[in-house]
Motif scaffolding. Structure first.
Motif, PDB file in Angstrom:
ATOM      1  N   SER A 121     -18.315  45.378  -7.691  1.00  0.00           N
ATOM      2  CA  SER A 121     -19.734  45.012  -7.570  1.00  0.00           C
ATOM      3  C   SER A 121     -19.961  43.610  -7.031  1.00  0.00           C
ATOM      4  O   SER A 121     -19.033  42.809  -6.920  1.00  0.00           O
ATOM      5  CB  SER A 121     -20.408  45.138  -8.940  1.00  0.00           C
ATOM      6  N   LYS A 143     -17.990  42.064 -20.640  1.00  0.00           N
ATOM      7  CA  LYS A 143     -17.621  43.223 -21.479  1.00  0.00           C
ATOM      8  C   LYS A 143     -18.731  44.283 -21.529  1.00  0.00           C
ATOM      9  O   LYS A 143     -18.667  45.204 -22.344  1.00  0.00           O
ATOM     10  CB  LYS A 143     -17.256  42.800 -22.916  1.00  0.00           C
ATOM     11  N   GLY A 144     -19.750  44.140 -20.681  1.00  0.00           N
ATOM     12  CA  GLY A 144     -20.867  45.088 -20.689  1.00  0.00           C
ATOM     13  C   GLY A 144     -20.750  46.116 -19.573  1.00  0.00           C
ATOM     14  O   GLY A 144     -19.700  46.250 -18.929  1.00  0.00           O
ATOM     15  N   ASP A 145     -21.841  46.802 -19.341  1.00  0.00           N
ATOM     16  CA  ASP A 145     -21.919  47.891 -18.375  1.00  0.00           C
ATOM     17  C   ASP A 145     -22.070  47.333 -16.954  1.00  0.00           C
ATOM     18  O   ASP A 145     -23.062  46.674 -16.644  1.00  0.00           O
ATOM     19  CB  ASP A 145     -23.144  48.757 -18.757  1.00  0.00           C
ATOM     20  N   HIS A 146     -21.070  47.604 -16.078  1.00  0.00           N
ATOM     21  CA  HIS A 146     -21.111  47.078 -14.708  1.00  0.00           C
ATOM     22  C   HIS A 146     -22.326  47.621 -13.948  1.00  0.00           C
ATOM     23  O   HIS A 146     -22.809  47.003 -13.010  1.00  0.00           O
ATOM     24  CB  HIS A 146     -19.833  47.432 -13.945  1.00  0.00           C
ATOM     25  N   GLY A 147     -22.803  48.773 -14.361  1.00  0.00           N
ATOM     26  CA  GLY A 147     -23.967  49.379 -13.710  1.00  0.00           C
ATOM     27  C   GLY A 147     -25.254  48.619 -13.980  1.00  0.00           C
ATOM     28  O   GLY A 147     -26.248  48.800 -13.287  1.00  0.00           O
ATOM     29  N   LYS A 148     -25.223  47.781 -15.007  1.00  0.00           N
ATOM     30  CA  LYS A 148     -26.428  47.004 -15.351  1.00  0.00           C
ATOM     31  C   LYS A 148     -26.365  45.574 -14.807  1.00  0.00           C
ATOM     32  O   LYS A 148     -26.984  44.655 -15.359  1.00  0.00           O
ATOM     33  CB  LYS A 148     -26.626  46.992 -16.874  1.00  0.00           C
ATOM     34  N   TYR A 173     -22.691  41.188 -14.114  1.00  0.00           N
ATOM     35  CA  TYR A 173     -22.935  42.007 -15.305  1.00  0.00           C
ATOM     36  C   TYR A 173     -22.587  41.239 -16.578  1.00  0.00           C
ATOM     37  O   TYR A 173     -21.910  40.200 -16.531  1.00  0.00           O
ATOM     38  CB  TYR A 173     -22.142  43.319 -15.225  1.00  0.00           C
ATOM     39  N   GLN A 208     -31.375  43.353 -21.040  1.00  0.00           N
ATOM     40  CA  GLN A 208     -30.596  44.121 -22.013  1.00  0.00           C
ATOM     41  C   GLN A 208     -30.839  43.584 -23.433  1.00  0.00           C
ATOM     42  O   GLN A 208     -30.684  42.393 -23.689  1.00  0.00           O
ATOM     43  CB  GLN A 208     -29.108  44.039 -21.673  1.00  0.00           C
TER      44      GLN A 208
END
Lengths: 187, 187
Positions: free
Chosen positions: A143, A104-109, A101, A54
Motif C-alpha cells: 500500500s 498492527k491494524g487493518d491495511h485496508g483502512k 495504516y 477508527q
C-alpha cells in the motif's frame, strides 16, 4: 545521528514551531504517539484536536493521554480528517499527518490520497502565518504508492507565494523509506 | 521562516555538527562565504581546508578571511577538490560543497559531475563517524542539469549501512530551486 528517520524529522520541525498555549491538530491519531507529543508541547493552556476514523485508535489514544495526565487539553474526534473544518474555525499553529495504516491494524483502512488531500487543503486555510503542516508518507509493501503519487502531484502545485513545501527524502535506503514533507505558511 | 532556502539548510546542518577545534573542508571556496562561516565555527584551534580551481576565487576568499581576521586557521588550496586526498590525510568533521559557477563569474568554469563525484568519494573516506558532507546543487538556465543527474545517480548508491543520504527539495517553487543534500557517516 543527526536524522534517524522521517518521523524524527517531523518531530524536530514541530518542536521548533509549537509553543505553550498553541492550538494544533493531529490529523491521524493512530495509537496516540503524535497526539501525546503535541499535548506535551502545548501545555495546559493549549489545545490539540486529534482525528481518527477508527474507534480503536480513538480508544488507544484516550488511554495514553489519560495515563500521561494530559487528556484535559485534547479534543479527540472520531471522524475523518477531511472534515477538520467542521470542528475547528480558528487558526492553528501546526498540523501533523502520519499516513498509512494503524500499526498492527487493518491495511485496508489506510489513509487515502483523496481524503488526505482534501484535509491538507482545509488545513492550509486554517494555518496561521509561520505555522506548519508535517506529513510523513509511508509507501511500500501492499500500500501507499497511489497515495504518495497523488500527494506529490498536489503539493507541487501549492502556491509558492503563500507556502514553502520542503520534501525530505532518504535516497540511498532500501525498501521505500518514509518521506517527510513540511509545508510552511510564509505569508 | 523555518527554512529560507537550500543554502540556509546546509548552514543549519553544519552549525549543529561543527565545533571549536574541528578540521573541516570547503570544497568550493568561491567568494569565501562558506570558508568564512566554517572558520568562525572551528575557532582558533580548528583548521579549514578550502579548495578552488580559479585564482580569482582564492584571492577573493583570502581577502575576506584577512578582513575578518581568521586567515590564520585556513589553508587555501588553489587546486580542484577532486585532489582533496593530496592535501588531507586525517579525518574531517564536515565538508561543504556549494556547486555551480562562481557568482558573476564564467559559467563555463562551473563544477562538473565527474570531478565533484570523485571529490565526494574521497571525502566520504576522510569523514569521521557522525561527520557530514553538505552539497548544495544548483541547476537551471544554461547549466547544472547534467551535474545534478550524475550526482543523484551516485548518491542513491552510497552504502546505506555506513552513510545516511538525505535530500531536501523545495518542490513547489518555480525555476529549479537549489537542492540541499546531507550525507552523514553513521558508522
Amino acid at each position: 545521528m543527526l536524522y534517524k528517520n522521517s518521523l524524527g524529522i517531523s518531530h524536530e520541525i514541530i518542536k521548533k514551531i509549537v509553543k505553550e498555549g498553541d492550538i494544533v491538530v493531529d490529523a491521524t491519531a493512530g495509537n496516540g504517539n503524535d497526539t501525546l507529543f503535541l499535548a506535551c508541547l502545548v501545555g495546559n493552556a493549549g489545545v490539540v484536536y486529534s482525528f481518527d476514523i477508527q474507534e480503536v485508535a480513538i480508544l488507544n489514544t484516550k488511554k495514553r493521554l489519560e495515563e500521561a495526565k494530559v487528556y484535559d487539553r485534547v479534543k479527540l474526534i472520531h471522524d475523518g480528517h477531511e472534515n477538520v473544518d467542521k470542528y475547528i474555525n480558528k487558526n492553528v499553529k501546526a498540523v501533523m499527518f502520519n499516513l498509512g495504516y494503524l500499526p498492527k491494524g487493518d491495511h485496508g483502512k489506510a489513509t487515502k490520497g483523496k481524503t488526505t488531500i482534501k484535509s491538507i487543503e482545509k488545513c492550509l486555510e486554517l494555518l496561521q502565518v509561520d505555522g506548519v503542516i508535517t506529513i510523513v508518507i509511508y509507501y511500500g509493501g501492499d500500500s501507499g504508492f497511489e497515495e504518495k503519487d497523488e500527494i506529490f502531484s498536489y503539493i507541487k502545485n501549492i502556491d509558492s507565494k503563500k507556502y514553502a513545501v520542503l520534501v525530505h527524502e532518504f535516497v540511498n535506503q532500501m525498501n521505500c523509506p518514509p518521506i517527510a514533507v513540511c509545508i510552511e505558511k510564509i505569508c
